[in-house]
Design a protein around this motif. Sequence first.
Motif, mmCIF file in Angstrom:
data_model
loop_
_atom_site.group_PDB
_atom_site.id
_atom_site.type_symbol
_atom_site.label_atom_id
_atom_site.label_comp_id
_atom_site.label_asym_id
_atom_site.label_seq_id
_atom_site.Cartn_x
_atom_site.Cartn_y
_atom_site.Cartn_z
ATOM 1 N N GLU A 140 0.780 -1.214 -0.001
ATOM 2 C CA GLU A 140 0.054 -0.003 -0.010
ATOM 3 C C GLU A 140 1.025 1.294 0.006
ATOM 4 O OE1 GLU A 140 -3.367 2.629 2.880
ATOM 5 O OE2 GLU A 140 -2.441 0.598 3.568
ATOM 6 N N PRO A 141 0.929 1.979 -1.252
ATOM 7 C CA PRO A 141 1.678 2.946 -1.173
ATOM 8 C C PRO A 141 0.951 4.338 -0.346
ATOM 9 C CG PRO A 141 0.751 2.729 -3.248
ATOM 10 C CD PRO A 141 0.312 1.838 -2.338
ATOM 11 N N ASP A 148 8.100 9.827 8.502
ATOM 12 C CA ASP A 148 7.022 9.732 7.464
ATOM 13 C C ASP A 148 7.284 8.288 6.732
ATOM 14 O OD1 ASP A 148 6.016 12.189 7.467
ATOM 15 O OD2 ASP A 148 7.136 12.978 5.735
ATOM 16 N N VAL A 149 5.820 7.700 6.716
ATOM 17 C CA VAL A 149 5.393 6.169 6.421
ATOM 18 C C VAL A 149 5.461 6.234 4.808
ATOM 19 C CG1 VAL A 149 4.130 4.411 6.116
ATOM 20 C CG2 VAL A 149 4.442 5.415 8.716
ATOM 21 N N VAL A 150 6.263 5.700 4.256
ATOM 22 C CA VAL A 150 6.147 5.685 2.696
ATOM 23 C C VAL A 150 5.217 4.629 2.170
ATOM 24 C CG1 VAL A 150 7.583 5.211 0.481
ATOM 25 C CG2 VAL A 150 8.412 6.383 2.379
ATOM 26 N N ALA A 151 4.989 3.436 2.764
ATOM 27 C CA ALA A 151 4.410 2.429 2.436
ATOM 28 C C ALA A 151 4.054 1.605 3.525
ATOM 29 C CB ALA A 151 4.880 1.644 1.296
ATOM 30 N N ARG A 152 3.026 0.619 3.425
ATOM 31 C CA ARG A 152 2.746 -0.684 4.151
ATOM 32 C C ARG A 152 2.747 -1.920 3.377
ATOM 33 N NH1 ARG A 152 1.065 1.393 8.944
ATOM 34 N NH2 ARG A 152 0.440 3.658 9.141
ATOM 35 N N ILE A 153 3.349 -2.903 4.242
ATOM 36 C CA ILE A 153 3.309 -4.101 3.490
ATOM 37 C C ILE A 153 2.835 -5.269 4.327
ATOM 38 C CG2 ILE A 153 4.641 -5.664 2.047
ATOM 39 C CD1 ILE A 153 6.458 -2.529 3.066
ATOM 40 N N GLU A 154 1.988 -6.031 3.945
ATOM 41 C CA GLU A 154 1.577 -7.156 4.786
ATOM 42 C C GLU A 154 1.239 -8.198 3.904
ATOM 43 O OE1 GLU A 154 -1.182 -9.958 6.234
ATOM 44 O OE2 GLU A 154 -1.664 -8.861 4.622
ATOM 45 N N GLY A 155 1.676 -9.536 4.412
ATOM 46 C CA GLY A 155 1.609 -10.849 3.809
ATOM 47 C C GLY A 155 2.516 -11.823 4.388
ATOM 48 N N PRO A 156 2.917 -12.848 3.695
ATOM 49 C CA PRO A 156 3.741 -14.004 3.980
ATOM 50 C C PRO A 156 5.111 -13.271 4.368
ATOM 51 C CG PRO A 156 2.730 -14.632 1.925
ATOM 52 C CD PRO A 156 2.301 -13.326 2.299
ATOM 53 N N ALA A 157 5.749 -13.696 5.744
ATOM 54 C CA ALA A 157 6.752 -13.128 6.602
ATOM 55 C C ALA A 157 7.959 -13.485 5.787
ATOM 56 C CB ALA A 157 6.683 -13.545 8.008
#
Length: 287
Positions: free
Chosen positions: A76-77, A89-98
Amino acid sequence: MTSTHRPDLPQLMIDEAVRAALLEDWGRAGDITSQATLPAAARASAVIAARKPGVLAGAGFAESAFRLTDASLQFEPIMRDGDRLSPGDVVARIEGPARALLSAERVALNFLGHLSGIATATSSFADLIAHTKADIVCTRKTTPGLRAFEKYAVKCGGGANHRFGLDDAILIKDNHIAVAGGVVPAIEAAKAFAGHLVKIEVEVDTLDQLKEALTAGPDVVMLDNMQPDQLAQAVEIAGGKVLLEASGGIELDTVRAVAESGVDLISSGWITHSAPVLDLGLDIEIA
């Protein structure tokens, strides 16, 4: 004048470069650390955040690194290339298989840090000359294989691109002039050779050479290693007949005076070949 439109790169170019970087990093067995320490079913969420102030470039490369590693990773940008960053500042979020998330981390951050560093360096110059008509432009002093991406980062930082290679414009430098027998013969030969869409630029070291060059009608004249007072004289001599580019050892403490001389362009190799990496990091969010 520098375009106000955000630059863009074809996704195919990004994916090709990122895929090569991932394969280089994974070697012959993949990420054996993540395989050894994390269950295959483990999931994680993380953020990419700025540690230092700067200008973002390369978000698409980070997204590509995670997507190519595992299509189920959600990227998620939060910020876009060209945005200014403050620490935290948060640039992006990532979620899924570690395992996949951590296997892609370094490649994503390598591209982000390098390209954002170039954008930040360019911005530091562009900000200092924003009150003038001059644009800061890059050169061919780029990392082999990364030129298109580094020139993209320059545009993210508010700069403009010089020629991309030896084939898209004619730039007559001192060695060409020496072999060709002078400024005018070199320009005349170039004009006879070039197609109607090819620009011709010639490098000069003195005001006398500038006057000589003007008689042959180039499109651009590069003023090499001239001081601001000489540059101002060159602007007066040229009288708006050609674009004038200042070049040679221009630094942050001198660029303002160079721009205020009235030149149209200021070229810098430093913004691509020596820009410090911008510090960004990936942090796992602990529930």
